[in-house]
Design a protein around this motif. Structure first.
Motif, PDB file in Angstrom:
ATOM      1  N   SER B 257       0.842  -1.191   0.000  1.00  0.00           N
ATOM      2  CA  SER B 257       0.000   0.000   0.000  1.00  0.00           C
ATOM      3  C   SER B 257       0.874   1.235   0.000  1.00  0.00           C
ATOM      4  CB  SER B 257      -0.897   0.029   1.236  1.00  0.00           C
ATOM      5  OG  SER B 257      -1.516   1.306   1.355  1.00  0.00           O
ATOM      6  N   VAL B 258       0.461   2.216  -0.780  1.00  0.00           N
ATOM      7  CA  VAL B 258       1.198   3.471  -0.805  1.00  0.00           C
ATOM      8  C   VAL B 258       1.048   4.166   0.556  1.00  0.00           C
ATOM      9  CG1 VAL B 258      -0.703   4.851  -1.721  1.00  0.00           C
ATOM     10  CG2 VAL B 258       1.642   5.513  -2.245  1.00  0.00           C
ATOM     11  N   GLY B 259       0.095   3.721   1.329  1.00  0.00           N
ATOM     12  CA  GLY B 259      -0.137   4.291   2.657  1.00  0.00           C
ATOM     13  C   GLY B 259       0.887   3.882   3.691  1.00  0.00           C
ATOM     14  N   LEU B 260       1.911   3.159   3.248  1.00  0.00           N
ATOM     15  CA  LEU B 260       2.937   2.684   4.184  1.00  0.00           C
ATOM     16  C   LEU B 260       4.295   3.325   3.965  1.00  0.00           C
ATOM     17  CD1 LEU B 260       2.122  -1.123   3.992  1.00  0.00           C
ATOM     18  CD2 LEU B 260       1.741   0.366   5.959  1.00  0.00           C
ATOM     19  N   LEU B 261       4.387   4.208   2.965  1.00  0.00           N
ATOM     20  CA  LEU B 261       5.708   4.725   2.606  1.00  0.00           C
ATOM     21  C   LEU B 261       5.906   6.171   3.045  1.00  0.00           C
ATOM     22  CD1 LEU B 261       6.229   3.209  -0.954  1.00  0.00           C
ATOM     23  CD2 LEU B 261       7.483   2.645   1.118  1.00  0.00           C
ATOM     24  N   ALA B 262       6.972   6.380   3.791  1.00  0.00           N
ATOM     25  CA  ALA B 262       7.307   7.717   4.273  1.00  0.00           C
ATOM     26  C   ALA B 262       8.566   8.203   3.584  1.00  0.00           C
ATOM     27  CB  ALA B 262       7.533   7.667   5.779  1.00  0.00           C
ATOM     28  N   SER B 263       8.826   9.491   3.708  1.00  0.00           N
ATOM     29  CA  SER B 263      10.056  10.000   3.117  1.00  0.00           C
ATOM     30  C   SER B 263      10.591  11.189   3.891  1.00  0.00           C
ATOM     31  CB  SER B 263       9.814  10.405   1.660  1.00  0.00           C
ATOM     32  OG  SER B 263       9.159  11.652   1.600  1.00  0.00           O
ATOM     33  N   ALA B 264      11.902  11.384   3.757  1.00  0.00           N
ATOM     34  CA  ALA B 264      12.557  12.554   4.324  1.00  0.00           C
ATOM     35  C   ALA B 264      13.083  13.389   3.174  1.00  0.00           C
ATOM     36  CB  ALA B 264      13.708  12.126   5.224  1.00  0.00           C
ATOM     37  N   SER B 265      12.877  14.696   3.243  1.00  0.00           N
ATOM     38  CA  SER B 265      13.456  15.593   2.234  1.00  0.00           C
ATOM     39  C   SER B 265      14.472  16.476   2.942  1.00  0.00           C
ATOM     40  CB  SER B 265      12.367  16.447   1.593  1.00  0.00           C
ATOM     41  OG  SER B 265      11.418  15.620   0.976  1.00  0.00           O
ATOM     42  N   ILE B 266      15.723  16.324   2.492  1.00  0.00           N
ATOM     43  CA  ILE B 266      16.834  16.878   3.246  1.00  0.00           C
ATOM     44  C   ILE B 266      17.567  17.939   2.430  1.00  0.00           C
ATOM     45  CG2 ILE B 266      19.011  16.257   4.395  1.00  0.00           C
ATOM     46  CD1 ILE B 266      16.821  14.770   5.690  1.00  0.00           C
ATOM     47  N   GLY B 267      17.968  19.003   3.085  1.00  0.00           N
ATOM     48  CA  GLY B 267      18.811  20.007   2.452  1.00  0.00           C
ATOM     49  C   GLY B 267      19.935  20.363   3.398  1.00  0.00           C
ATOM     50  N   MET B 272      12.401  18.064   5.936  1.00  0.00           N
ATOM     51  CA  MET B 272      10.946  17.932   5.973  1.00  0.00           C
ATOM     52  C   MET B 272      10.591  16.462   5.856  1.00  0.00           C
ATOM     53  SD  MET B 272       8.242  20.041   3.653  1.00  0.00           S
ATOM     54  CE  MET B 272       8.104  19.107   2.139  1.00  0.00           C
ATOM     55  N   PHE B 273       9.530  16.061   6.539  1.00  0.00           N
ATOM     56  CA  PHE B 273       9.156  14.649   6.578  1.00  0.00           C
ATOM     57  C   PHE B 273       7.713  14.501   6.126  1.00  0.00           C
ATOM     58  CE2 PHE B 273      12.577  15.680   9.309  1.00  0.00           C
ATOM     59  CZ  PHE B 273      13.512  14.701   9.009  1.00  0.00           C
ATOM     60  N   GLU B 274       7.502  13.588   5.189  1.00  0.00           N
ATOM     61  CA  GLU B 274       6.174  13.479   4.608  1.00  0.00           C
ATOM     62  C   GLU B 274       5.896  12.075   4.075  1.00  0.00           C
ATOM     63  OE1 GLU B 274       5.783  15.269   0.618  1.00  0.00           O
ATOM     64  OE2 GLU B 274       7.876  15.885   0.738  1.00  0.00           O
ATOM     65  N   PRO B 275       4.615  11.691   4.095  1.00  0.00           N
ATOM     66  CA  PRO B 275       4.244  10.456   3.399  1.00  0.00           C
ATOM     67  C   PRO B 275       4.446  10.643   1.903  1.00  0.00           C
ATOM     68  CG  PRO B 275       2.283  11.616   4.225  1.00  0.00           C
ATOM     69  CD  PRO B 275       3.474  12.371   4.703  1.00  0.00           C
ATOM     70  N   ILE B 276       4.660   9.551   1.171  1.00  0.00           N
ATOM     71  CA  ILE B 276       4.832   9.740  -0.270  1.00  0.00           C
ATOM     72  C   ILE B 276       3.483   9.808  -0.991  1.00  0.00           C
ATOM     73  CG2 ILE B 276       6.992   8.379  -0.144  1.00  0.00           C
ATOM     74  CD1 ILE B 276       5.529   6.677  -2.447  1.00  0.00           C
ATOM     75  N   HIS B 277       2.426   9.395  -0.324  1.00  0.00           N
ATOM     76  CA  HIS B 277       1.133   9.411  -1.010  1.00  0.00           C
ATOM     77  C   HIS B 277       0.629  10.833  -1.215  1.00  0.00           C
ATOM     78  CE1 HIS B 277      -0.951  10.390   2.717  1.00  0.00           C
ATOM     79  NE2 HIS B 277      -0.400   9.356   3.309  1.00  0.00           N
ATOM     80  N   GLY B 278      -0.332  10.968  -2.113  1.00  0.00           N
ATOM     81  CA  GLY B 278      -0.902  12.275  -2.393  1.00  0.00           C
ATOM     82  C   GLY B 278      -2.124  12.565  -1.543  1.00  0.00           C
ATOM     83  N   ALA B 279      -2.884  13.575  -1.948  1.00  0.00           N
ATOM     84  CA  ALA B 279      -4.004  14.063  -1.145  1.00  0.00           C
ATOM     85  C   ALA B 279      -5.228  13.154  -1.232  1.00  0.00           C
ATOM     86  CB  ALA B 279      -4.383  15.470  -1.603  1.00  0.00           C
ATOM     87  N   TYR B 280      -5.286  12.327  -2.276  1.00  0.00           N
ATOM     88  CA  TYR B 280      -6.326  11.294  -2.395  1.00  0.00           C
ATOM     89  C   TYR B 280      -7.703  11.818  -1.998  1.00  0.00           C
ATOM     90  CZ  TYR B 280      -8.025   6.432  -2.180  1.00  0.00           C
ATOM     91  OH  TYR B 280      -8.706   5.248  -2.381  1.00  0.00           O
ATOM     92  N   SER B 281      -8.111  12.866  -2.680  1.00  0.00           N
ATOM     93  CA  SER B 281      -9.318  13.615  -2.283  1.00  0.00           C
ATOM     94  C   SER B 281     -10.567  12.763  -2.112  1.00  0.00           C
ATOM     95  CB  SER B 281      -9.613  14.681  -3.338  1.00  0.00           C
ATOM     96  OG  SER B 281      -8.478  15.451  -3.551  1.00  0.00           O
ATOM     97  N   LYS B 282     -10.669  11.730  -2.934  1.00  0.00           N
ATOM     98  CA  LYS B 282     -11.871  10.883  -2.847  1.00  0.00           C
ATOM     99  C   LYS B 282     -12.071  10.303  -1.453  1.00  0.00           C
ATOM    100  CE  LYS B 282     -11.482   9.237  -7.555  1.00  0.00           C
ATOM    101  NZ  LYS B 282     -10.815   8.144  -8.253  1.00  0.00           N
ATOM    102  N   ALA B 299       8.547   9.144  12.615  1.00  0.00           N
ATOM    103  CA  ALA B 299       9.699   8.340  13.069  1.00  0.00           C
ATOM    104  C   ALA B 299      10.980   8.774  12.342  1.00  0.00           C
ATOM    105  CB  ALA B 299       9.430   6.856  12.841  1.00  0.00           C
ATOM    106  N   MET B 300      10.856   9.048  11.053  1.00  0.00           N
ATOM    107  CA  MET B 300      12.048   9.506  10.306  1.00  0.00           C
ATOM    108  C   MET B 300      12.521  10.852  10.838  1.00  0.00           C
ATOM    109  SD  MET B 300      11.371   8.393   6.292  1.00  0.00           S
ATOM    110  CE  MET B 300      13.093   8.441   5.748  1.00  0.00           C
ATOM    111  N   LEU B 301      11.582  11.694  11.237  1.00  0.00           N
ATOM    112  CA  LEU B 301      11.920  12.985  11.837  1.00  0.00           C
ATOM    113  C   LEU B 301      12.747  12.770  13.116  1.00  0.00           C
ATOM    114  CD1 LEU B 301       9.387  15.912  12.383  1.00  0.00           C
ATOM    115  CD2 LEU B 301      10.900  15.191  14.222  1.00  0.00           C
ATOM    116  N   LEU B 302      12.310  11.831  13.924  1.00  0.00           N
ATOM    117  CA  LEU B 302      13.037  11.556  15.171  1.00  0.00           C
ATOM    118  C   LEU B 302      14.442  11.024  14.874  1.00  0.00           C
ATOM    119  CD1 LEU B 302      10.072   9.946  17.141  1.00  0.00           C
ATOM    120  CD2 LEU B 302      11.084  12.216  17.541  1.00  0.00           C
ATOM    121  N   ASP B 303      14.545  10.124  13.902  1.00  0.00           N
ATOM    122  CA  ASP B 303      15.868   9.624  13.489  1.00  0.00           C
ATOM    123  C   ASP B 303      16.794  10.770  13.102  1.00  0.00           C
ATOM    124  OD1 ASP B 303      15.779   6.829  13.753  1.00  0.00           O
ATOM    125  OD2 ASP B 303      14.741   6.571  11.834  1.00  0.00           O
ATOM    126  N   HIS B 304      16.215  11.725  12.401  1.00  0.00           N
ATOM    127  CA  HIS B 304      17.009  12.859  11.914  1.00  0.00           C
ATOM    128  C   HIS B 304      17.667  13.626  13.065  1.00  0.00           C
ATOM    129  CE1 HIS B 304      18.138  16.045   9.126  1.00  0.00           C
ATOM    130  NE2 HIS B 304      17.616  16.934   9.943  1.00  0.00           N
TER     131      HIS B 304
END
Ligand code: MG
Ligand code: MG
Lengths: 355, 355
Positions: B257-267, B272-282, B299-304
């Motif tokens: 499920s795409v509902g299980l994937l997280a990501s970190a965006s680093i500079g 910034m920490f966010e799920p990879i899924h979209g807004a899924y308006s439906k 959790a990724m935020l805490l690791d950071h």
């Protein structure tokens, strides 16, 4: 029917697999009383090695005077590992597509009942999957301006589309949907790309001309997921050049081997038939290359000239070879040592003596 | 530890799932004696509706003064269906990434033992799959020049990369490979694209600095296939922006499920920490959105911030919820009616009272 066919074997496994396609066509000609003549031309890495040009003028001339073209495969890893090399095998294929205005690449994807277990996907997700990808083939980023800065520290590629380039393939895709399950899915990235928004806009404008076709839209990232999560939802997929390259390669997972997928590249004047797989150099001359995609390309060629019975016989021969496990090692779970040419021989025999 | 966290819920299911991420962080703060404060900002379609700008200045200021950022989701179909609209929700996220120089998006993909049967892929192909995608996030075609001709009949997008943009993320990816299975795969289209050749060239130049890392290369079309044909071959995948978008979405098939994937965006300065899924308006406000990706982002935020024990506890809580089938309907084969917030409640309880 008389057909003069340009044969471009190309690189790697191209020559081996195309030989089986030609074999099948010769058997068909014999059985049905057609006169097929074959004339060979150089293309790709082989042509660079021979004459320093991936698409020699003589090859282009040959293609233009022939009734149609059978193509093998292109590519040579020695060029990929050198990012500075200026001449590349792939230019041969890209230039050929462009020179002959082969703007639509049509790739049917059908899961073979007898090969469902070959896929990494579960049977229930792929059984009865049956769709076709319409990939735009002469525009987009593969043909856009390429820039490399003088100091070599910046590089760019441009992805452009003209309205007419979208319209002509869109009409083909709408018509295909009308003759199938009446569903057309445009794959784009319209939430980010300007070129994708033009695709979407043109499709929405054309839709009223095809009221019996259900048009929907998917972003490429989502499409790459949907293709393997639920491939049965698709009927006709329409997309731009690079997205089509990605999706059609990915779709080979559904049929169990990239060695099973053929394609037709169509333009207003010329048509070319080719397997979707590449030159796969590692397998060259080992007799392990799967010739089915090439033989299926020959069947698509026959369909193109309305030789439907002939094409059907080739497909029947292929089905039989799969059912009897007369296949190359990529598909074979039963026998060893069934080579590329043995598969071709079986299909030739079947055409000569169908049950 | 004191952390001031900017929270950007965004559109669609964003607010519901991010609320569960915040809930988990509050529980962690309570258990471990940290002081986490949260400040909310508008972004995306919600921000357009409120103030006419997908990334209001106030939101950007908030992000810059906070210690880090938790992000929900972005997108609204009403903008996608209008190819002419000039303001789009996605601009909020793209501008945010660019303004904060979040150049590396890091997306771990791990198949959960208890969810192997949820995938459309066969168990044996995904069991023990464990790789991470390093996606370049502030360059390439999503940020290139966009052209639409005055008559609206031609549109183009440009995909450009500077050497430094490739180098900085390449170093991160090489280092990640060193701490993992020592394999780095660059995904590009170097046989056709100039920008891809620059990627390949830079990677080959950097490779000698990381002699313990095995570097290899895949074309994007082949990679899209390999990802679902044999995902276990991968360790660290490095790629440009759009290819990374495609591959990471496709990779969600592996985890079910795409509902299980997280990501970190680093500079260099912000993260910034966010799920990879979209807004899924439906799915908005139906209580069916899977909050796990959002909680994993926490959790990724805490690791950071090197709060590894805390992050591990969140992951343990997630594992437990999956094992006990305390999951939203996308994963649930056992119970009905387990809502987004109920999953969050379970994880909160587990953090407060781990076994
Ligand atoms: Mg390809
Ligand atoms: Mg995406």
């Amino acid at each position: 029917m008389k057909l003069h066919i340009a044969v471009l074997p190309g690189d790697g496994i191209g020559p081996e697999v195309i030989a089986q396609g030609v074999k099948a066509l010769k058997a068909i000609a014999m059985e049905f009383g057609h006169v097929f003549t074959f004339e060979y031309g150089l293309v790709g890495g082989t042509a660079i090695d021979a004459v320093g040009n991936p698409l020699p003028e003589s090859t282009l001339e040959l293609c233009k005077k022939a009734d149609t073209i059978l193509f093998g495969a292109i590519g040579d890893p020695k060029y990929n590992m050198d990012p500075d090399s200026k001449i590349r095998p792939e230019q041969g294929l890209l230039n050929l597509r462009k020179s002959l205005d082969l703007f639509a690449n049509i790739r049917p994807v059908i899961a073979y009942e007898d090969l469902l277990n070959k896929s990494s996907l579960k049977k229930k997700f792929i059984k009865d999957a049956d769709f076709v990808i319409y990939r735009e083939l002469t525009g987009g980023i593969y043909f856009g301006d390429k820039i490399i800065s003088e100091d070599g520290n910046y590089a760019s590629d441009s992805c452009g589309y003209h309205r007419f380039e979208i319209e002509r393939i869109a009409h083909l895709a709408f018509k295909a949907a009308q003759s199938r399950k009446h569903k057309l899915t445009l794959v784009d990235k319209a939430n980010v790309l300007e070129s994708s928004r033009l695709w979407r806009k043109v499709l929405m404008e054309l839709a009223p001309q095809y009221p019996d076709v259900n048009l929907d839209f998917l972003f490429i990232d989502n499409a790459a997921k949907q293709l393997v999560m639920n491939p049965k939802q698709f009927d006709v997929i329409l997309t731009e050049n690079m997205f089509g390259d990605i999706l059609s390669e990915e779709a080979s997972v559904i049929v169990g081997s990239v060695g099973l997928l053929a394609s037709a590249s169509i333009g207003p004047k010329y048509a070319m038939f080719e397997p979707i797989h590449g030159a796969y150099s590692k397998a060259t001359d080992k007799g392990i290359a799967n010739p089915i995609a090439s033989i299926l390309s020959a069947a698509m060629l026959l369909d193109h000239f309305a030789l439907f019975e002939e094409a059907a016989l080739i497909r029947k021969a292929i089905d039989k070879s799969i059912k009897l496990h007369i296949t190359t090692p990529d598909l074979n779970m039963k026998y060893d040592n069934i080579s590329t040419s043995k598969v071709g021989d079986f299909i030739e025999d079947f055409i000569n003596n169908p049950e």
